[in-house]
Design an enzyme around this catalytic site. Structure first.
Site, short mmCIF file in Angstrom:
data_model
loop_
_atom_site.label_atom_id
_atom_site.label_comp_id
_atom_site.label_asym_id
_atom_site.label_seq_id
_atom_site.Cartn_x
_atom_site.Cartn_y
_atom_site.Cartn_z
N GLU A 51 0.87 -1.18 0.00
CA GLU A 51 0.00 0.00 0.00
C GLU A 51 0.91 1.22 0.00
OE1 GLU A 51 -3.42 2.58 2.30
OE2 GLU A 51 -2.46 0.93 3.38
N ASP A 76 5.11 4.78 3.63
CA ASP A 76 4.80 6.20 3.77
C ASP A 76 6.07 6.90 4.25
OD1 ASP A 76 1.72 7.65 4.08
OD2 ASP A 76 3.47 8.79 4.72
N ASP A 125 -1.91 12.15 -2.65
CA ASP A 125 -1.96 13.54 -3.09
C ASP A 125 -2.08 13.53 -4.61
OD1 ASP A 125 -1.43 16.16 -3.90
OD2 ASP A 125 0.07 16.48 -2.33
N ASP A 159 -10.44 10.09 -3.90
CA ASP A 159 -11.53 11.06 -4.00
C ASP A 159 -11.29 12.03 -5.15
OD1 ASP A 159 -9.30 12.15 -2.38
OD2 ASP A 159 -10.55 13.95 -2.41
#
Length: 222
Positions: A51, A76, A125, A159
């Site tokens: 991920e 991350d 982002d 989104d």
């Protein structure tokens, strides 16, 4: 730096499931675990799923719970966020999860050819003004192909309609097989057909509260 953030950074060094390679360990060289994540980290052979931009690891942990016979690695750059995922994995003794604190630009230093079976990219982002920094830009796809198994799937949940349309258009142009494409998984009900899509991260809940549709795209890079 806030007191809580400093404490989390300190505690991060105590988690066996959290790896924090230095710049020198991954810049133009192979990280020590490259090619041996299954043997040296998980202690068994199983498909590996990444991920990217995992944040607090909510999706990584949900995937690990749903698919105990697979291994999941959340990546991350934010150590304070990774602390949450590593803390949960450690406390609950979740053995098929690992986290890595590094920049995605160094990802091909971490994994060997054919070592990874799947990639999830969740709410990254969208880099509205910096196309080359989008995690589905051809530059990144080229890196992923260095370690993905043939036929592996990349799954984008976001989104951002801009990022969804950009990635869909790119995959179409490059001739990548598209397995599923949905601009509104809750409106269409796709999240009921693929129940892992119903997992809602902290940020996803915020986007839904703002009335933003959540998109999903699954494709195989060639």
């Amino acid at each position: 730096m806030g007191k809580n953030k400093h404490a989390r950074f300190v505690e991060n060094h105590t988690f066996d499931c959290l790896f924090q390679p230095s710049f020198q360990e991954v810049f133009r060289k192979d990280y020590r675990l490259k090619g041996s994540w299954n043997t040296d980290v998980f202690g068994r052979q199983a498909p590996i799923c990444l991920e990217l931009g995992c944040g607090k690891g909510e999706y990584t942990l949900a995937l690990a719970g749903k698919y105990p016979n697979r291994h999941f690695v959340g990546i991350d750059i934010k150590g304070a966020r990774l602390w949450r995922g590593a803390k949960t994995a450690t406390r609950e003794a979740i053995t098929n999860v690992a986290f890595v604190r590094t920049r995605i630009e160094f990802i091909d230093s971490l994994f060997a050819a054919n070592e990874v079976d799947e990639i999830w990219i969740t709410f990254p982002d969208p880099q509205i003004e910096k196309e080359r920094k989008r995690l589905t830009h051809p530059m990144f796809l080229e890196r992923y192909l260095k370690f993905l198994r043939p036929g592996a799937t990349i799954r984008l949940k976001t989104d951002s309609r801009l990022l969804y349309d950009y990635t869909f258009g790119l995959a179409t142009t490059l001739g990548y097989p598209i397995h599923q494409a949905d601009p509104d998984i809750y409106g269409s009900g796709l999240f009921r057909q693929i129940d892992i899509l119903g997992v809602q991260t902290f940020y996803e809940k915020q986007f839904l509260a703002q009335g933003k549709p959540i998109t999903y795209l699954a494709f195989t890079p060639n």
